[in-house]
Design a protein around this motif. Structure first.
Motif, PDB file in Angstrom:
ATOM      1  N   GLU A  16      50.249  32.782  38.153  1.00 59.15           N
ATOM      2  CA  GLU A  16      50.417  34.079  37.496  1.00 59.15           C
ATOM      3  C   GLU A  16      49.510  34.239  36.284  1.00 59.15           C
ATOM      4  OE1 GLU A  16      53.873  37.038  35.676  1.00 59.15           O
ATOM      5  OE2 GLU A  16      54.397  34.997  36.339  1.00 59.15           O
ATOM      6  N   ASP A  17      49.492  33.289  35.383  1.00 60.83           N
ATOM      7  CA  ASP A  17      48.681  33.428  34.161  1.00 60.83           C
ATOM      8  C   ASP A  17      47.194  33.450  34.500  1.00 60.83           C
ATOM      9  OD1 ASP A  17      50.967  33.511  32.647  1.00 60.83           O
ATOM     10  OD2 ASP A  17      50.903  31.389  32.101  1.00 60.83           O
ATOM     11  N   ASN A  18      46.760  32.550  35.366  1.00 61.22           N
ATOM     12  CA  ASN A  18      45.357  32.510  35.786  1.00 61.22           C
ATOM     13  C   ASN A  18      44.952  33.828  36.446  1.00 61.22           C
ATOM     14  OD1 ASN A  18      43.402  30.054  37.722  1.00 61.22           O
ATOM     15  ND2 ASN A  18      42.782  31.949  36.771  1.00 61.22           N
ATOM     16  N   TRP A  19      45.815  34.316  37.348  1.00 60.85           N
ATOM     17  CA  TRP A  19      45.545  35.584  38.060  1.00 60.85           C
ATOM     18  C   TRP A  19      45.430  36.735  37.054  1.00 60.85           C
ATOM     19  CZ3 TRP A  19      46.216  36.055  43.688  1.00 60.85           C
ATOM     20  CH2 TRP A  19      45.971  37.354  44.157  1.00 60.85           C
ATOM     21  N   LEU A  33      46.372  44.970  43.523  1.00 64.09           N
ATOM     22  CA  LEU A  33      45.845  43.610  43.420  1.00 64.09           C
ATOM     23  C   LEU A  33      46.457  42.861  42.243  1.00 64.09           C
ATOM     24  CD1 LEU A  33      42.047  44.209  44.153  1.00 64.09           C
ATOM     25  CD2 LEU A  33      43.703  43.071  45.637  1.00 64.09           C
ATOM     26  N   SER A  34      47.392  43.496  41.556  1.00 58.21           N
ATOM     27  CA  SER A  34      48.040  42.811  40.434  1.00 58.21           C
ATOM     28  C   SER A  34      48.939  41.695  40.962  1.00 58.21           C
ATOM     29  CB  SER A  34      48.863  43.807  39.612  1.00 58.21           C
ATOM     30  OG  SER A  34      49.960  44.308  40.367  1.00 58.21           O
ATOM     31  N   TRP A  35      49.116  40.680  40.146  1.00 58.75           N
ATOM     32  CA  TRP A  35      49.953  39.549  40.569  1.00 58.75           C
ATOM     33  C   TRP A  35      51.374  40.013  40.838  1.00 58.75           C
ATOM     34  CZ3 TRP A  35      54.471  37.290  39.294  1.00 58.75           C
ATOM     35  CH2 TRP A  35      54.741  36.036  39.874  1.00 58.75           C
ATOM     36  N   GLY A  92      51.148  48.500  53.009  1.00 62.68           N
ATOM     37  CA  GLY A  92      51.937  48.816  51.832  1.00 62.68           C
ATOM     38  C   GLY A  92      51.078  49.313  50.688  1.00 62.68           C
ATOM     39  N   ALA A  93      49.816  48.861  50.668  1.00 65.41           N
ATOM     40  CA  ALA A  93      48.908  49.192  49.572  1.00 65.41           C
ATOM     41  C   ALA A  93      47.988  50.334  49.960  1.00 65.41           C
ATOM     42  CB  ALA A  93      48.083  47.962  49.197  1.00 65.41           C
ATOM     43  N   ASP A  94      47.830  51.306  49.072  1.00 65.82           N
ATOM     44  CA  ASP A  94      46.846  52.360  49.307  1.00 65.82           C
ATOM     45  C   ASP A  94      45.428  51.858  49.057  1.00 65.82           C
ATOM     46  OD1 ASP A  94      49.189  53.957  49.537  1.00 65.82           O
ATOM     47  OD2 ASP A  94      48.015  55.713  48.964  1.00 65.82           O
ATOM     48  N   TYR A  95      45.306  50.811  48.246  1.00 74.84           N
ATOM     49  CA  TYR A  95      43.999  50.206  47.976  1.00 74.84           C
ATOM     50  C   TYR A  95      44.079  48.704  48.224  1.00 74.84           C
ATOM     51  CZ  TYR A  95      43.269  54.479  45.131  1.00 74.84           C
ATOM     52  OH  TYR A  95      43.171  55.770  44.683  1.00 74.84           O
ATOM     53  N   THR A  96      42.988  48.125  48.692  1.00 76.46           N
ATOM     54  CA  THR A  96      42.882  46.673  48.798  1.00 76.46           C
ATOM     55  C   THR A  96      41.563  46.243  48.161  1.00 76.46           C
ATOM     56  OG1 THR A  96      41.788  46.720  50.972  1.00 76.46           O
ATOM     57  CG2 THR A  96      44.207  46.670  50.952  1.00 76.46           C
ATOM     58  N   GLY A  97      41.340  44.930  48.097  1.00 74.12           N
ATOM     59  CA  GLY A  97      40.097  44.446  47.520  1.00 74.12           C
ATOM     60  C   GLY A  97      40.190  42.984  47.144  1.00 74.12           C
ATOM     61  N   ILE A  98      39.318  42.600  46.237  1.00 74.54           N
ATOM     62  CA  ILE A  98      39.214  41.227  45.760  1.00 74.54           C
ATOM     63  C   ILE A  98      39.289  41.252  44.234  1.00 74.54           C
ATOM     64  CG2 ILE A  98      37.610  39.274  45.497  1.00 74.54           C
ATOM     65  CD1 ILE A  98      36.570  39.946  48.313  1.00 74.54           C
ATOM     66  N   PRO A 278      50.891  48.441  33.655  1.00 77.98           N
ATOM     67  CA  PRO A 278      50.728  48.373  32.205  1.00 77.98           C
ATOM     68  C   PRO A 278      49.468  47.629  31.774  1.00 77.98           C
ATOM     69  CG  PRO A 278      52.447  46.862  32.944  1.00 77.98           C
ATOM     70  CD  PRO A 278      52.038  47.666  34.136  1.00 77.98           C
ATOM     71  N   ARG A 279      48.887  46.819  32.673  1.00 73.92           N
ATOM     72  CA  ARG A 279      47.692  46.055  32.330  1.00 73.92           C
ATOM     73  C   ARG A 279      46.452  46.949  32.371  1.00 73.92           C
ATOM     74  NH1 ARG A 279      49.745  40.835  32.315  1.00 73.92           N
ATOM     75  NH2 ARG A 279      47.734  40.095  31.517  1.00 73.92           N
ATOM     76  N   LYS A 280      46.349  47.778  33.409  1.00 76.25           N
ATOM     77  CA  LYS A 280      45.199  48.676  33.549  1.00 76.25           C
ATOM     78  C   LYS A 280      45.492  50.074  33.017  1.00 76.25           C
ATOM     79  CE  LYS A 280      42.346  45.801  35.552  1.00 76.25           C
ATOM     80  NZ  LYS A 280      41.072  45.407  34.910  1.00 76.25           N
TER      81      LYS A 280
END
Length: 519
Positions: A16-19, A33-35, A92-98, A278-280
């Protein structure tokens, strides 16, 4: 780059912290893509998933610099097992990625692609991919057209013409009035008038879900949604309601859901679920539902305006309407981004590697069993054999293949399968019973007797064993011993005949052992 595979929730929890560190540094990262969102989603989906995690070397203390979440789907097509590699958030996700530290993408993206290329799949579905063209090129360069085919999935809905590859969003200013000034005069006046109806005491009001009310609020939302969409989505509706409900519940528990409900007196009229990052600092509108019989003010406009105002007041910088270019979205001052749905396929349509991915074994077993029950014997047998090709000692596949071969009257092959099963599961009485029955079908009654005696040893209270032993003895002409076996079969397990039989049955067992009967 060194690539590790993360494929269980406890291992993911440790990251979690690394991600979060990588996520915060990546300008292309987004809520799906959030943890927190992924951890909740992966905890409630069916089928194997895994995350490729990249770092600069093998040392255990090195942090990961990128994550590529994937999942595996399996189908049986044209008498072959086909693996579809999909983005982990798919469905489930409207967006995917890396997720990637931007300064590492030139090394990470090709490393991920090379790793994926050496896995077992026939189709790589980059669905709902929200990624810069630069990253897309880096990823796809390792799949040359000489060995792979490319196509773009059609994202335009055939019923209403909505293009789900276009995603409207609003960049939010720091002030509500400044936002309203970006809208048309009519829209601005309409929003002010409608919000006044819920801000002041009266017949209309809005509640926001809390831990005490969320379950009922979500039920209200999903009920409205189901009523509207069941005529179009048909049999898929129930599974969509379940998956959306599970995802939103997990997300709410992680603090990622904002769910206001619009009321007319005591009557719930509409609800709207937004994913909050809350992060972005983004709000992402996920789904809404309303009572189609309500004839009052436009509930959707009220709930969106209410949510946008709340987002601005709390310092959020973007309100994303996610997939679909429905015209109403643009009245809120949207611009749009485009996502892609690229499919990479092997030229021959078969998996890149022979056999099957071991992660798919539970799915293959389930599908093969379903085919077996439906009488599709050839496809079921192929499924069982592919499992055994990847895992030769898979007990359930051995048992079901053996049953299938018996039904086909291929007793020689069935004997080999059940013999292997008794070695894999020597304590499973059923395996010995099946082996004994196959030996009987082959006329090998002395071998059958030995298997049935082992079944009796493991299940001493089962009359089936006594009857089978007596049946074999009759075939072998050992008539004097049959009465004891039959008498024992009909007495309680503690009866004198049974005790006598248990003492006596070791004699033929030793005799069988002395003969060193071969398989």
């Amino acid at each position: 780059m060194h690539i590790d595979i993360i494929e269980d929730l406890p291992s993911l929890a440790k990251l979690e912290d690394n991600w979060n560190t990588v996520y915060d540094e990546d300008p292309e990262a987004q809520i799906f893509l959030s943890w927190k969102w992924l951890h909740g989603w992966l905890s409630c989906i069916h089928g194997p998933w895994f995350i490729l995690a990249a770092k600069a070397g093998k040392a255990a203390d090195l942090p990961y610099v990128a994550f590529f979440p994937l999942r595996l789907q399996t189908t049986i097509e044209d008498a072959d097992i086909i693996h579809d590699m999909r983005m982990a958030g798919s469905f489930g996700a409207d967006y995917t990625g890396i997720v990637c530290r931007p300064e590492m993408e030139n090394k990470v993206l090709p490393a991920f692609a090379r790793y994926v290329r050496h896995m077992n799949w026939a189709r790589l579905n980059l669905d709902n991919l929200r990624m810069s063209e630069r990253r897309v090129r880096l990823l796809l360069a390792c799949f040359p057209k000489a060995g792979f085919r490319y196509s773009e999935a059609n994202a335009v809905n055939k019923v209403d013409g909505i293009d789900n590859s276009l995603c409207p969003y609003v960049t939010l200013p720091g002030d509500w009035n400044a936002y309203l000034d970006t809208l048309s005069t009519n829209t601005r006046q309409k929003i002010r008038r409608l919000l006044k109806q819920v801000d002041e005491p009266g017949e209309y009001w809005i509640s926001v879900s809390t831990s005490e009310t969320f379950e009922q609020d979500l039920k209200t939302l999903l009920g409205f949604w189901e009523t509207k969409w069941r005529p179009r989505k048909g049999d898929r509706t129930d599974s969509l309601v379940r998956s959306n409900g599970a995802m939103l519940t997990r997300s709410f528990q992680s603090g990622l859901v904002y769910l206001p409900t619009f009321w007319h007196g005591e009557r719930a009229v509409a609800a709207l679920a937004t994913l909050v990052d809350p992060r972005k600092r983004t709000f992402s509108f996920y789904m809404t539902g309303r009572d189609e019989t309500f004839e009052g003010p436009p509930a959707g406009v009220i709930l969106h305006a209410f949510s946008i105002r709340h987002a601005i007041a709390n310092g959020f910088s973007e309100y994303d309407f996610l997939r679909g270019n429905e015209p109403y979205k643009y009245s809120y001052g949207c611009v749009e981004r485009k996502i892609r749905n690229t499919i990479v396929e092997t030229r021959d349509g078969r998996n890149l590697r022979t056999g099957i991915d071991p992660r798919s074994i539970p799915d293959v077993l389930q599908k093969a069993t379903e085919l077996h029950k439906k009488g599709k014997i050839a496809e079921a047998e192929m499924g069982y054999r592919r499992i055994l090709g990847a895992q030769p000692k898979h007990a359930d596949a051995l048992h079901r293949l053996g049953q299938l071969l018996v039904a086909k009257a291929d007793f020689v092959a069935a004997k080999r399968v059940f013999r292997t099963l008794t070695a894999v599961r020597p304590g499973a009485a059923k395996a010995w019973q099946c082996l004994g029955q196959v030996c009987e079908s082959l006329g090998e009654h002395e071998q059958a007797l030995r298997q049935h005696l082992e079944f009796m040893r493991l299940q001493p209270d089962s009359p089936d064993g006594f009857v089978a032993v007596a049946r074999c003895m009759a075939k072998l002409g050992r008539i004097a011993e049959i009465n004891a076996a039959l008498l024992a079969a009909i007495e309680p397990a503690s009866g004198p005949s049974v005790r006598k039989w248990r003492d006596w049955r070791s004699i033929p067992d030793r005799q069988a052992s002395d003969r060193s009967i071969s398989a």
